[in-house]
Write an enzyme that holds these catalytic residues in place. Structure first.
Site: not given
Length: 635
Positions: A24, A29, A474, A545
């Site tokens: 926390g 606390g 591409g 690859s």
């Protein structure tokens, strides 16, 4: 010992033990809650309460429940938890190890250490201050470390007059955040640790109406609702080798069994060298068991082998049929704590179990904002940031994905002499390279022919070799390779194109597009290209690859005749071209694991030749390559 005492002692030994971390924001606390938890469950050691009370009296300061937990002098003086303290408490159902982790930003490293050891967590939030940035960071880190069982204590309800509206507000906000990071809060409990409300009892004294609107469990009942994790002994065997010792005529391989179990006679494998042998004996210290025949997770043991093989520190012992992943590259989500930012290409050391390996950050893919979970691109990871990175080691190592085995699926990064960060491992998009380097064939002998490579090259009037075209889909690899093949053939060269799509019609028809199948595809093509090269042919190999290690493996197979041609075309250009419509399908989700979109492409570190097809025509690229071939291959 009386019979009843023996029965009780045996029952105590068989009680469940759950490891729980409490985290926390600073001053919310935590330590007060833990101190009260110990007191209210009767778990305090004898004299502890009296000692702290006397300490407070001598210092002239009011009694603090937090002092029951914060035993360090520096913590009492500063009022913060610095280290991760581990103390045990019990309920009627089971025993608990409480790991009290620091909440201050400067001690996040300690908090991560505590979370890494936990099976469940309790997050503490101040009802007055509400959900803080540190609260979100702690929740994210719990998710990062694989802690999925989480309860939340909204503390200091007495300071907001036990307001249900305030509690509901905090509960809704924090539940939503935890759900967004893959953590479901089992319970959110309103508490007042100082007053003892909803810790172990539903009321404190006569104040029965403090939170009568709340009908859920107390903190103790929330703890008891946590499920015990699957026993580590049920998981695959993993024993990182600590060291190898020579005693009399025995070579004892020592280590701690992180998961699984082993028995004398088991055939075990040591990764990443992939050597195996059978367990001859199990040695334990002290010799509490005479001639043990089995051991399981959590035990530190030594073993001897029937066949002596080379074993060294850092290797992982496993069963032969269920080994760890073998790789030199992996994806990781890390939390950085170093003084200097985590930087790309800088040399670091990583530690996984007993392994220490030199590594570099290949790339920082994104930075995750733990507050709103947004992602952004960055060149480095700053202190206290979470980053998703690619890490490349200088050698093959053995590991597991964190989701498969947390003990061998997380690591720390060492910068200089300091532990500067930690993270969890994912192999998403990358193959297990074990099968690519494992030789299964036996009783085979290489045949030497009467026509050597030099003779073939003299007949062809040029050297044999491989031009390995790599790049995104591409980019123009096949178009250029086919055009180059024709130009070389017309000039009298013996040449042949190996294309990615073509080989999948026959030789590699049984392979898909998973990372492992992609790697096997390239391994086979590399071996075929090597045979063509040995026959004096100039092979034009056109494959995406995507993995650097696969291309290196092909280079190793071919030898000095291997030439890596990087067709360096930007992703946006390739996607605009999209000659086969594959990018469109990948973007729509029709194609999974598509390189450049949903799977990685690793650019060559040092290509032998680079073509930039966004700036040059096919004819210009072929002309450049003809000059390169003449220089490198002509006799």
């Amino acid at each position: 010992m009386p019979k009843d005492a023996k029965i009780q002692a045996e029952a105590d030994r068989n009680r469940e033990l759950l490891r729980t971390v409490i985290v926390g924001h600073v001053d919310h606390g935590k330590s007060t809650l833990v101190g009260r938890l110990f007191h209210d469950t009767g778990s305090l050691p004898d004299g502890k309460m009296e000692a702290i009370t006397e300490m407070c009296r001598k210092r002239g300061m009011p009694f603090e429940w937090a002092f029951l937990m914060d035993a360090m002098q520096a913590e009492r003086d500063q009022g913060i938890t610095i280290d991760t303290s581990q103390i045990w408490f019990h309920t009627e159902k089971r025993d608990y190890t409480i790991i009290d982790a620091p909440g201050h930003t400067e001690f996040l490293k300690n908090m991560v250490t505590g979370a890494a050891q936990a099976d469940a967590a309790l997050l503490v939030i101040d009802a007055g201050e509400g959900v803080q940035e540190q609260s979100r960071r702690h929740g994210y880190l719990l998710s990062l470390m694989g802690v999925r069982q989480v309860a939340v204590a909204v503390n200091k309800m007495d300071r907001v007059d036990y307001s249900q509206a305030r509690f509901d507000e905090i509960e809704a906000e924090y539940r939503q955040y935890l759900n967004s990071v893959g953590v479901e809060a089992t319970f959110v409990v309103p508490v007042s640790a100082r007053e003892g409300d909803m810790i172990a009892m539903r009321t404190d004294g006569d104040e029965k109406a403090n939170m009568d609107w709340y009908e859920g469990p107390t903190v103790v009942e929330a703890f008891d609702s946590f499920k015990m994790p699957e026993p580590l002994s049920h998981q695959p065997l993993r024993m990182p080798v600590q060291d190898v010792y020579k005693f009399d005529d025995r070579r004892i391989i020592a280590g701690r069994i992180e998961s699984g179990k082993l028995r004398v006679g088991d055939r075990v494998m040591f990764s990443p060298l992939n050597k195996s042998s059978r367990i001859k004996s199990i040695e334990t210290w002290p010799d509490s068991r005479e001639n043990p025949t089995a051991a399981s997770a959590g035990e530190s043991v030594g073993i001897t082998l029937e066949e002596q093989i080379f074993v060294e520190r850092g290797q992982i012992m496993s069963q032969v049929d269920n080994p760890p992943v073998e790789t030199d590259v992996f994806r990781a989500r890390i939390f950085w704590l170093g003084r200097e930012p985590l930087s790309v290409k800088k040399a670091y050391k990583i530690k996984i179990g007993t392994l220490q390996a030199n590594a570099k950050i290949e790339s920082v893919e994104r930075i995750v904002d733990t507050g709103d979970l947004s992602n952004r691109e960055a060149e480095q990871v700053e202190r206290n940031q979470v980053g998703e990175v690619i890490i490349r080691c200088k050698r093959m190592i053995a590991l597991d994905e964190f989701t498969e085995n947390p003990n061998t699926g997380r690591f720390v990064i060492v910068d200089g002499y300091d532990i500067a960060g930690g993270g969890i491992i994912s192999m998403e998009g990358y193959p297990d390279q074990r099968s690519l380097s494992t030789v299964k064939s036996t009783n085979i002998y290489k045949v030497t022919t009467n026509v050597d490579r030099a003779a073939r090259e003299r007949r062809n009037h040029h050297k044999g070799g491989v031009l390995w075209f790599t790049g995104l889909s591409g980019a123009g690899k096949s178009t250029i390779a086919v055009a180059l093949e024709k130009a070389l053939f017309e000039r009298g060269y013996s040449t042949y194109v190996l294309d990615g799509d073509n080989v999948r019609y026959g030789l590699n028809a049984n392979l898909g597009f998973s990372p492992e199948d992609r790697a096997e595809n390239i391994r086979r093509v590399g071996e075929v290209a090597s045979l063509f090269s040995d026959a004096g042919v100039i092979v034009l190999s056109s494959f995406i690859s995507p993995y650097r290690s696969d291309r290196q493996r092909a280079r190793d197979s071919v030898g000095e005749g291997f030439h890596e041609i990087y067709v360096a075309t930007p992703l946006e250009v390739c996607e605009e071209r999209d000659p086969k419509g594959l990018y469109k399908k990948a973007r729509s989700g029709e194609i999974k694991d598509f390189t450049g979109v949903s799977a990685p492409y690793e650019e060559p570190a040092e290509a032998d030749f680079t073509l930039r097809t966004a700036e040059r025509s096919v004819e210009e690229c072929v002309e450049e390559l003809l000059g390169y071939v003449g220089h490198k291959f002509d006799l």
